[in-house]
Design a protein around this motif. Structure first.
Motif, PDB file in Angstrom:
ATOM      1  N   ALA A   1      -0.430  68.683 -56.538  1.00  0.00           N
ATOM      2  CA  ALA A   1      -0.887  69.180 -57.846  1.00  0.00           C
ATOM      3  C   ALA A   1      -1.479  68.064 -58.702  1.00  0.00           C
ATOM      4  CB  ALA A   1       0.268  69.861 -58.578  1.00  0.00           C
ATOM      5  N   ASP A   2      -0.888  66.874 -58.594  1.00  0.00           N
ATOM      6  CA  ASP A   2      -1.390  65.741 -59.383  1.00  0.00           C
ATOM      7  C   ASP A   2      -2.784  65.319 -58.952  1.00  0.00           C
ATOM      8  OD1 ASP A   2       0.444  65.320 -61.278  1.00  0.00           O
ATOM      9  OD2 ASP A   2       1.595  63.798 -60.179  1.00  0.00           O
ATOM     10  N   LEU A   3      -3.079  65.545 -57.684  1.00  0.00           N
ATOM     11  CA  LEU A   3      -4.325  65.037 -57.103  1.00  0.00           C
ATOM     12  C   LEU A   3      -5.476  66.032 -57.248  1.00  0.00           C
ATOM     13  CD1 LEU A   3      -5.339  62.679 -55.187  1.00  0.00           C
ATOM     14  CD2 LEU A   3      -4.818  64.230 -53.287  1.00  0.00           C
ATOM     15  N   ILE A   4      -5.187  67.313 -57.060  1.00  0.00           N
ATOM     16  CA  ILE A   4      -6.245  68.318 -56.936  1.00  0.00           C
ATOM     17  C   ILE A   4      -6.419  69.073 -58.263  1.00  0.00           C
ATOM     18  CG2 ILE A   4      -6.963  70.392 -55.665  1.00  0.00           C
ATOM     19  CD1 ILE A   4      -5.412  69.291 -53.258  1.00  0.00           C
ATOM     20  N   PRO A   5      -7.585  68.957 -58.871  1.00  0.00           N
ATOM     21  CA  PRO A   5      -7.775  69.535 -60.212  1.00  0.00           C
ATOM     22  C   PRO A   5      -7.439  71.024 -60.294  1.00  0.00           C
ATOM     23  CG  PRO A   5      -9.590  68.073 -59.654  1.00  0.00           C
ATOM     24  CD  PRO A   5      -8.739  68.174 -58.425  1.00  0.00           C
TER      25      PRO A   5
ATOM     26  N   ASP B   1      29.435  61.294 -35.560  1.00  0.00           N
ATOM     27  CA  ASP B   1      29.804  60.713 -36.849  1.00  0.00           C
ATOM     28  C   ASP B   1      28.567  60.236 -37.622  1.00  0.00           C
ATOM     29  OD1 ASP B   1      32.075  60.465 -38.311  1.00  0.00           O
ATOM     30  OD2 ASP B   1      32.396  58.345 -37.790  1.00  0.00           O
ATOM     31  N   THR B   2      27.400  60.583 -37.107  1.00  0.00           N
ATOM     32  CA  THR B   2      26.146  60.105 -37.711  1.00  0.00           C
ATOM     33  C   THR B   2      25.717  61.056 -38.830  1.00  0.00           C
ATOM     34  OG1 THR B   2      25.514  59.306 -35.537  1.00  0.00           O
ATOM     35  CG2 THR B   2      23.741  59.504 -37.165  1.00  0.00           C
ATOM     36  N   GLU B   3      25.207  60.470 -39.905  1.00  0.00           N
ATOM     37  CA  GLU B   3      24.611  61.288 -40.978  1.00  0.00           C
ATOM     38  C   GLU B   3      23.103  61.154 -40.896  1.00  0.00           C
ATOM     39  OE1 GLU B   3      26.238  59.479 -44.420  1.00  0.00           O
ATOM     40  OE2 GLU B   3      27.659  61.112 -44.661  1.00  0.00           O
ATOM     41  N   VAL B   4      22.415  62.250 -41.128  1.00  0.00           N
ATOM     42  CA  VAL B   4      20.951  62.210 -41.137  1.00  0.00           C
ATOM     43  C   VAL B   4      20.468  62.756 -42.475  1.00  0.00           C
ATOM     44  CG1 VAL B   4      18.839  63.021 -40.038  1.00  0.00           C
ATOM     45  CG2 VAL B   4      20.843  62.505 -38.630  1.00  0.00           C
ATOM     46  N   VAL B   5      19.658  61.969 -43.153  1.00  0.00           N
ATOM     47  CA  VAL B   5      19.086  62.384 -44.433  1.00  0.00           C
ATOM     48  C   VAL B   5      17.567  62.440 -44.253  1.00  0.00           C
ATOM     49  CG1 VAL B   5      18.833  61.831 -46.881  1.00  0.00           C
ATOM     50  CG2 VAL B   5      20.952  61.221 -45.684  1.00  0.00           C
ATOM     51  N   VAL B   6      17.021  63.642 -44.357  1.00  0.00           N
ATOM     52  CA  VAL B   6      15.573  63.816 -44.204  1.00  0.00           C
ATOM     53  C   VAL B   6      14.973  64.026 -45.588  1.00  0.00           C
ATOM     54  CG1 VAL B   6      13.740  65.215 -43.194  1.00  0.00           C
ATOM     55  CG2 VAL B   6      15.884  64.873 -41.935  1.00  0.00           C
ATOM     56  N   ILE B   7      13.993  63.205 -45.922  1.00  0.00           N
ATOM     57  CA  ILE B   7      13.333  63.333 -47.219  1.00  0.00           C
ATOM     58  C   ILE B   7      11.872  63.693 -46.992  1.00  0.00           C
ATOM     59  CG2 ILE B   7      12.678  62.161 -49.342  1.00  0.00           C
ATOM     60  CD1 ILE B   7      15.143  60.423 -49.080  1.00  0.00           C
ATOM     61  N   SER B   8      11.500  64.864 -47.466  1.00  0.00           N
ATOM     62  CA  SER B   8      10.133  65.323 -47.261  1.00  0.00           C
ATOM     63  C   SER B   8       9.397  65.475 -48.589  1.00  0.00           C
ATOM     64  CB  SER B   8      10.132  66.665 -46.524  1.00  0.00           C
ATOM     65  OG  SER B   8       8.805  67.051 -46.219  1.00  0.00           O
ATOM     66  N   SER B   9       8.101  65.595 -48.464  1.00  0.00           N
ATOM     67  CA  SER B   9       7.253  65.931 -49.596  1.00  0.00           C
ATOM     68  C   SER B   9       6.187  66.842 -49.026  1.00  0.00           C
ATOM     69  CB  SER B   9       6.646  64.646 -50.166  1.00  0.00           C
ATOM     70  OG  SER B   9       5.629  64.962 -51.078  1.00  0.00           O
ATOM     71  N   ARG B  10       5.792  67.817 -49.793  1.00  0.00           N
ATOM     72  CA  ARG B  10       4.768  68.731 -49.313  1.00  0.00           C
ATOM     73  C   ARG B  10       3.840  69.117 -50.441  1.00  0.00           C
ATOM     74  NH1 ARG B  10       9.288  71.813 -47.129  1.00  0.00           N
ATOM     75  NH2 ARG B  10       9.335  70.324 -45.486  1.00  0.00           N
ATOM     76  N   GLY B  11       2.588  69.381 -50.054  1.00  0.00           N
ATOM     77  CA  GLY B  11       1.595  69.737 -51.049  1.00  0.00           C
ATOM     78  C   GLY B  11       1.858  71.089 -51.675  1.00  0.00           C
ATOM     79  N   GLY B  12       2.382  72.004 -50.881  1.00  0.00           N
ATOM     80  CA  GLY B  12       2.635  73.365 -51.353  1.00  0.00           C
ATOM     81  C   GLY B  12       4.109  73.600 -51.631  1.00  0.00           C
ATOM     82  N   ALA B  13       4.464  74.894 -51.703  1.00  0.00           N
ATOM     83  CA  ALA B  13       5.853  75.286 -51.960  1.00  0.00           C
ATOM     84  C   ALA B  13       6.299  76.244 -50.858  1.00  0.00           C
ATOM     85  CB  ALA B  13       5.967  75.963 -53.324  1.00  0.00           C
ATOM     86  N   TYR B  14       7.538  76.103 -50.447  1.00  0.00           N
ATOM     87  CA  TYR B  14       8.038  76.860 -49.295  1.00  0.00           C
ATOM     88  C   TYR B  14       9.375  77.525 -49.565  1.00  0.00           C
ATOM     89  CZ  TYR B  14       4.174  74.511 -47.173  1.00  0.00           C
ATOM     90  OH  TYR B  14       2.907  74.086 -46.911  1.00  0.00           O
ATOM     91  N   GLY B  15       9.827  77.462 -50.795  1.00  0.00           N
ATOM     92  CA  GLY B  15      11.135  78.023 -51.139  1.00  0.00           C
ATOM     93  C   GLY B  15      11.098  79.535 -51.257  1.00  0.00           C
ATOM     94  N   PRO B  16      12.260  80.128 -51.594  1.00  0.00           N
ATOM     95  CA  PRO B  16      12.336  81.584 -51.725  1.00  0.00           C
ATOM     96  C   PRO B  16      11.315  82.108 -52.730  1.00  0.00           C
ATOM     97  CG  PRO B  16      14.521  80.588 -51.839  1.00  0.00           C
ATOM     98  CD  PRO B  16      13.539  79.463 -51.833  1.00  0.00           C
ATOM     99  N   GLY B  17      10.569  83.118 -52.325  1.00  0.00           N
ATOM    100  CA  GLY B  17       9.592  83.734 -53.216  1.00  0.00           C
ATOM    101  C   GLY B  17       8.223  83.088 -53.181  1.00  0.00           C
ATOM    102  N   ALA B  18       8.106  81.922 -52.564  1.00  0.00           N
ATOM    103  CA  ALA B  18       6.794  81.261 -52.498  1.00  0.00           C
ATOM    104  C   ALA B  18       5.900  82.023 -51.523  1.00  0.00           C
ATOM    105  CB  ALA B  18       6.951  79.815 -52.038  1.00  0.00           C
ATOM    106  N   ARG B  19       4.595  81.910 -51.738  1.00  0.00           N
ATOM    107  CA  ARG B  19       3.650  82.619 -50.868  1.00  0.00           C
ATOM    108  C   ARG B  19       3.827  82.181 -49.406  1.00  0.00           C
ATOM    109  NH1 ARG B  19      -1.830  82.110 -49.512  1.00  0.00           N
ATOM    110  NH2 ARG B  19      -2.047  80.147 -50.617  1.00  0.00           N
TER     111      ARG B  19
END
Ligand code: FMN
Length: 227
Positions: free
Chosen positions: A189-193, A136-154
């Motif tokens: 992206a905000d950090l690296i020129p 009955d447990t819910e798990v919510v994982v919140i991530s952040s990543r420097g790059g992109a990993y979705g469909p079509g990403a390198r």
């Protein structure tokens, strides 16, 4: 009860996962109050990696067919094992008694931070999650990543964090419908020129992640009300 974990080694005011997990926790507390809220900062106050005493105690339990957690204390044969168990049992109890586990989990080297993995290794003591205690447990994982990993990403397919966490919690009985994964991509992206041209995409990803967090709290409310 909400168990809120953060694992970013970054400062609170700069960490994306800390900001997003705080948004979730604030919304949750606005509805439920603070009494059922527990917070662990795994980066600031790390759970020690498991050691030989932990393994000895776990293997002794397994040799006897995995004894119930209430009886593990009777198996202890040394001070080191007593210490290992004293560190471990409260963490397991915290997980088992939580309705929602909220995990701030930045991507580190295509996977999860070592601080979070140390917590996972420790709570997964033999027999910790038997008898459907997480059904009955819910798990919510919140991530952040420097790059992109979705469909079509390198780097599509290089995300070893979400698939790992999905496999872990599924293996220990959290239903698939109770697992949520939210991520903000292109966070560097905000950090690296040289990634400056990705800033609009990064801002859109962050805004979408914020929206998902808010709707996730609302969905949890709805499900809770129906139960
Ligand atoms: C040790 C370390 C390893 C990282 N590895 C990756 C990586 O493999 N892929 C990626 O896209 N970003 C990587 N990043 C960038 C972080 O995922 C990104 O900065 C994220 O926003 C960190 O979460 P935080 O803002 O909550 O600290 C890494 C950052 C650090 C500090």
């Amino acid at each position: 009860m909400l168990l809120h974990l953060d694992s970013s080694a970054n400062r609170s005011d700069e960490s994306v996962t800390r900001r997003l997990s705080r948004l979730f926790a604030d919304r949750w507390q606005a509805v439920h109050g603070t009494a059922g809220y527990r917070y662990r900062d795994l980066a600031v106050d790390p759970v020690p990696p498991i050691d030989t005493a932990y393994c000895r105690l776990g293997r002794r339990s397994e040799r006897q067919g995995v004894v119930p957690l209430t009886l593990v204390g009777t198996l202890i044969e040394s001070i080191a094992e007593a210490n290992a168990w004293a560190l471990t049992r409260p963490l397991i109890d915290e997980v088992v008694s939580s309705r929602t586990i909220l995990i701030g989990a930045p991507m580190y080297n295509f996977s999860l931070p070592a601080a979070l993995k140390a917590w996972i290794d420790r709570i997964t003591f033999p027999g910790a999650f038997r008898d459907g205690v997480l059904s009955d447990t819910e798990v919510v994982v919140i991530s952040s990543r420097g790059g992109a990993y979705g469909p079509g990403a390198r780097r599509e397919g290089w995300d070893y964090e979400f698939p790992y966490l999905r496999a872990y919690f599924t293996n220990y009985g959290v239903p698939d419908d109770n697992l949520r994964f939210i991520s903000a991509e292109l966070a560097l992206a905000d950090l690296i020129p040289r990634f400056a041209d990705q800033r609009p995409s990064a801002a859109r990803s962050l805004a979408a992640a914020c929206d998902e967090v808010v709707s996730c709290v609302a969905a949890a409310e709805h499900a809770g009300a129906k139960r």
